[in-house]
Design an enzyme around this catalytic site. Sequence first.
Site, short mmCIF file in Angstrom:
data_model
loop_
_atom_site.label_atom_id
_atom_site.label_comp_id
_atom_site.label_asym_id
_atom_site.label_seq_id
_atom_site.Cartn_x
_atom_site.Cartn_y
_atom_site.Cartn_z
N TYR A 157 0.83 -1.20 0.00
CA TYR A 157 0.00 0.00 0.00
C TYR A 157 0.87 1.26 0.00
O TYR A 157 0.64 2.19 -0.79
CB TYR A 157 -0.91 -0.02 1.22
CG TYR A 157 -1.97 1.06 1.25
CD1 TYR A 157 -3.12 0.96 0.47
CD2 TYR A 157 -1.82 2.19 2.06
CE1 TYR A 157 -4.09 1.95 0.49
CE2 TYR A 157 -2.79 3.18 2.09
CZ TYR A 157 -3.93 3.05 1.30
OH TYR A 157 -4.88 4.03 1.33
N LYS A 161 1.03 4.09 -3.02
CA LYS A 161 0.63 5.47 -2.79
C LYS A 161 1.80 6.44 -2.99
O LYS A 161 1.60 7.57 -3.49
CB LYS A 161 0.04 5.63 -1.39
CG LYS A 161 -1.27 4.87 -1.19
CD LYS A 161 -2.36 5.33 -2.15
CE LYS A 161 -3.71 4.70 -1.85
NZ LYS A 161 -4.79 5.20 -2.74
#
Length: 251
Positions: A157, A161
């Site tokens: 993640y 991002k």
Amino acid sequence: MFDKNFALTDQVAVVTGGASGIGRAIVELFFEKGARVVLVDIKPDVAEIAQQIGGARALGIQADITKKETVERVMATVLEQFGSVDIVVNSAGIALLEKAADLPEAYWDKTMELNLKASFLIAQAAGNVMIKQGRGGKIVNIASQASVVALDKHVAYCASKAAIVSMTQVLAMEWAPHKINVNAISPTVILTELGKKAWAGEVGEAMKKQIPIGRFGYPEEVAASALFLASDAANLITGENLVIDGGYTIQ
């Protein structure tokens, strides 16, 4: 110089992940500010949700935006129905969490496919439309506080991002001559329905103690930031990552 009410009158705004959570809050606020809204979502009832929100000024498209041919079909449908693309918000995303040593390859691949690849494909397709239209546009990519700090069990993640922020900067640089502004928003934990479940109880209370403001965020707060970046008030802002995290990442 610009509308101080942040109006988006008759602009066409495409929002991925628009059927729920942060995406839906953005759709609802943009509609309130006069935009014609397009909800792009994997949910089978996205068309019905769009009609509930905006009637004839809303369009719901069910699509797997990790496929280039599907994204091209989405943009063609938007142009057919509404005639232009003025604003895009990449809000669709996924969080598959595990310790780095144990992270399944499938988790990594799916995270990168939806969080990063899909955001690029939508931005690329929309950017090409905006360039042809010749009047500029706004692209807002929803990143995360995980784009700038390390979070436990968030290796895929965080990587996705952080890549979104880097992608945002490159698109902003390349498309500035076309008056296309590209920015990112990096929220802390947001109390969507999924967020409420994931951060309930002791784990949530422990996390809130690490946030100087002492609370999590609300979808409407992210939507307000997206509205600003999508409006003419932000014409001088491009390539930025607006962190809205109650001070979590300043420590």
